[in-house]
Design an enzyme around this catalytic site. Structure first.
Site, short mmCIF file in Angstrom:
data_model
loop_
_atom_site.label_atom_id
_atom_site.label_comp_id
_atom_site.label_asym_id
_atom_site.label_seq_id
_atom_site.Cartn_x
_atom_site.Cartn_y
_atom_site.Cartn_z
N ASP A 1 0.85 -1.20 0.00
CA ASP A 1 0.00 0.00 0.00
C ASP A 1 0.89 1.25 0.00
O ASP A 1 2.03 1.23 -0.52
CB ASP A 1 -0.96 -0.07 1.21
CG ASP A 1 -2.27 0.68 0.97
OD1 ASP A 1 -2.26 1.93 1.10
OD2 ASP A 1 -3.29 0.05 0.64
N ASP A 2 0.40 2.31 0.55
CA ASP A 2 1.07 3.62 0.52
C ASP A 2 2.49 3.57 1.13
O ASP A 2 2.81 2.65 1.88
CB ASP A 2 0.19 4.60 1.34
CG ASP A 2 0.40 6.05 0.95
OD1 ASP A 2 1.34 6.33 0.19
OD2 ASP A 2 -0.39 6.89 1.40
N LYS B 1 -3.76 -0.59 -6.74
CA LYS B 1 -4.79 0.10 -5.96
C LYS B 1 -4.59 1.59 -6.21
O LYS B 1 -3.48 2.09 -6.05
CB LYS B 1 -4.63 -0.23 -4.48
CG LYS B 1 -5.52 0.59 -3.55
CD LYS B 1 -5.39 0.10 -2.11
CE LYS B 1 -6.08 1.03 -1.13
NZ LYS B 1 -5.90 0.57 0.26
N ASP C 1 -5.72 5.34 -5.35
CA ASP C 1 -6.39 6.15 -4.33
C ASP C 1 -6.81 7.52 -4.88
O ASP C 1 -6.55 7.83 -6.05
CB ASP C 1 -5.44 6.30 -3.12
CG ASP C 1 -6.18 6.18 -1.81
OD1 ASP C 1 -7.36 6.55 -1.75
OD2 ASP C 1 -5.55 5.75 -0.82
N GLY D 1 -16.16 5.52 -2.40
CA GLY D 1 -17.61 5.55 -2.55
C GLY D 1 -18.21 6.93 -2.69
O GLY D 1 -19.43 7.08 -2.74
N ASP D 2 -17.37 7.96 -2.79
CA ASP D 2 -17.87 9.34 -2.80
C ASP D 2 -18.87 9.62 -3.92
O ASP D 2 -19.88 10.25 -3.72
CB ASP D 2 -16.70 10.33 -2.96
CG ASP D 2 -15.91 10.45 -1.67
OD1 ASP D 2 -16.23 9.70 -0.72
OD2 ASP D 2 -14.98 11.28 -1.62
N ARG E 1 -13.95 0.68 -4.26
CA ARG E 1 -14.30 0.88 -2.85
C ARG E 1 -15.64 1.59 -2.77
O ARG E 1 -15.89 2.57 -3.48
CB ARG E 1 -13.22 1.72 -2.16
CG ARG E 1 -12.03 0.89 -1.69
CD ARG E 1 -12.21 0.35 -0.31
NE ARG E 1 -12.24 1.46 0.62
CZ ARG E 1 -11.15 2.04 1.13
NH1 ARG E 1 -9.96 1.56 0.86
NH2 ARG E 1 -11.26 3.05 1.95
N ASP F 1 -12.48 4.50 4.99
CA ASP F 1 -11.58 3.47 5.55
C ASP F 1 -12.18 2.67 6.71
O ASP F 1 -12.80 3.22 7.62
CB ASP F 1 -10.28 4.13 6.01
CG ASP F 1 -9.45 4.60 4.84
OD1 ASP F 1 -9.94 4.57 3.69
OD2 ASP F 1 -8.29 5.00 5.07
C1 GLA Z 1 -6.58 5.92 1.98
C2 GLA Z 1 -7.13 4.54 1.58
C3 GLA Z 1 -6.56 3.49 2.51
C4 GLA Z 1 -5.05 3.50 2.46
C5 GLA Z 1 -4.53 4.89 2.81
C6 GLA Z 1 -3.04 5.02 2.58
O1 GLA Z 1 -7.06 6.32 3.21
O2 GLA Z 1 -8.52 4.55 1.62
O3 GLA Z 1 -7.04 2.20 2.17
O4 GLA Z 1 -4.62 3.12 1.19
O5 GLA Z 1 -5.16 5.88 2.00
O6 GLA Z 1 -2.58 6.29 2.89
#
Ligand code: GLA
Length: 420
Positions: free
Chosen positions: A106-107, A183, A185, A220-221, A236, A240
């Site tokens: 992820d990030d 993924k 974002d 989901g916005d 999504r 979160d």
């Molecule tokens: C957003 C995403 C999370 C994650 C974080 C990482 O909040 O919705 O799932 O990936 O960023 O910073």
């Protein structure tokens, strides 16, 4: 509906511009006659098909994706050792044999600055070997590697760049590294709609020369369930998740109304799993896994699978529950009835079977009943019921309804199979 009218309007305009206008003005191939044009003629069908074409045709996500993602447990403290050891654990724990295949970073994996050529660079202190080497390692285990970027100038952590205005370059970089899942974002963007920014990455991925599962993380916005299937393999539907009962149940509720929009190749995503992260009781994690499975949600583990405790291993390894999620019919279950804290979730499976989940959200034990007319079975159908958490086929057969006593914050999950 409005959208449909709008898209049909655009389609008509495109058809008029491309087909009718050249014909009417004598520019048509094959002659200058001003013959009437029948837009329904098979001759013009390809214009229509071209317009309606799905931007994404990568053939991926025929069943919901299964794997692991670093965020829920490690957040920004992720590094290449964790990724390697997670890939090892995926195999040694037997999870890979059950279908878990993606290992997703992820990030926070990249340097804040791109290189001289504008390419993303893996963070030297945490991913010194680079992402290509990691992909080779993960592929060597028979698994797939996922990565994370953002349809904005920076990712949500603001520790690394996003891909806005660099979509093609980044998609090529990911493909050249051997990435299998992206993924994407929605933080720190330019204020334009996701429906403007996400398709650019879809096209870039389609051009990058490697099938890459595309996971839209737009929270989901803008109701991505309504437009996501043309752009991504999952979207999504919620903001979160966190490791609490209220969080998982509210995410389940937010995701459920979009059930009819999920299908093979494109899934509603109520966010990644929290099972094994320690914030809930075993029976609550069982509800979490059951709802995600029956909802055909991506099953992306979010705990430290290098150190699985017995309860977590048991929950995430339940083959029968995983089979509900991976059923080839690919129909997301709905919450077909709720009375106070008691809920019945149900959805069809292959072979005229039905998956049923009885959930007690309350704090006292309750009896929950699933009626055939709620769950889509003809009233006189006699079924055999398999309890897929107890791994037992019940002795009696059932007709009209099935009833169970369900403890607080717990569930019962059955597969009903017609025997008459
Ligand atoms: C957003 C995403 C999370 C994650 C974080 C990482 O909040 O919705 O799932 O990936 O960023 O910073």
């Amino acid at each position: 509906m409005v959208r449909r009218l709008w898209s049909d309007g655009v389609l008509l305009a495109v058809l008029i511009a491309c087909v009718w206008w050249p014909l009417a003005t004598g520019g048509a191939p094959g002659g200058a006659s001003k013959a009437r044009v029948d837009l329904r003629s098979p001759k013009y069908l390809h214009y229509k098909q071209e317009y309606r074409r799905n931007l994404l045709s990568n053939g991926l996500g025929v069943t919901p994706p299964m794997g692991w993602n670093s965020w829920n447990h490690f957040a920004c403290a992720v590094n290449e050792t964790i990724i390697r050891e997670t890939a090892d654990a995926m195999v040694s724990t037997g999870l890979s044999k059950l279908g878990y295949e993606y290992v997703n970073i992820d990030d926070c994996w990249a340097e804040i600055a791109r290189d001289y050529n504008g390419n993303l660079v893996a963070k030297n202190t945490t991913f010194p070997s680079g992402i290509k080497a990691l992909a080779d390692y993960v592929h060597g285990k028979g698994l797939k590697l996922g990565i994370y970027s953002d349809a904005g100038y920076f990712t949500c952590s603001k520790t690394m760049p996003g891909s806005l205005r660099r979509e093609e370059q980044d998609a090529k970089t990911f493909a050249s590294w051997g990435i299998d899942y992206l993924k994407y974002d929605n933080c720190n963007n330019d204020g334009t709609k996701p429906t403007v920014r996400y398709p650019i990455m879809t096209r870039a991925l389609m051009k990058a020369g490697r099938p890459i599962f595309f996971s839209l993380c737009e929270w989901g916005d803008l109701h991505p369930a309504l437009w996501g299937a043309k752009l991504g393999n999952s979207w999504r539907t919620t903001n979160d998740i966190s490791d609490t009962w209220d969080s998982i149940m509210s995410r389940a509720d937010l995701n459920e109304p979009y059930a009819e929009l999920a299908r093979p190749g494109g899934w509603n995503d109520p966010d990644m799993l929290e099972i094994g992260n320690g914030g809930m009781m075993k029976h609550e994690y069982v509800v979490h896994f059951s709802i995600w499975a029956i909802s055909k949600a991506p099953l992306l583990l979010g705990c430290d699978i290098r150190n699985l405790d017995k309860d977590t291993a048991e929950i995430i390894s339940n083959k029968e529950v995983i089979a509900v999620n991976q059923d080839s019919l690919g129909i997301q279950a709905k919450k077909v009835r709720s009375e106070g804290d008691q809920e019945v979730w149900a959805g069809p499976l292959t072979g005229y079977r039905v998956a049923v989940l009885l959930v007690n959200r309350g704090t006292y034990r309750y009896t929950v009943i699933a009626h055939w007319d709620d769950i889509g079975l003809p009233l006189d159908t006699v079924v055999e019921a398999r309890d897929i958490w107890e791994h037992k086929t019940l002795k009696n057969t059932f007709v009209r309804n099935i009833t169970a006593t369900v403890d607080a914050h717990s569930c019962k999950m059955y597969i009903l199979k017609p025997v008459s």
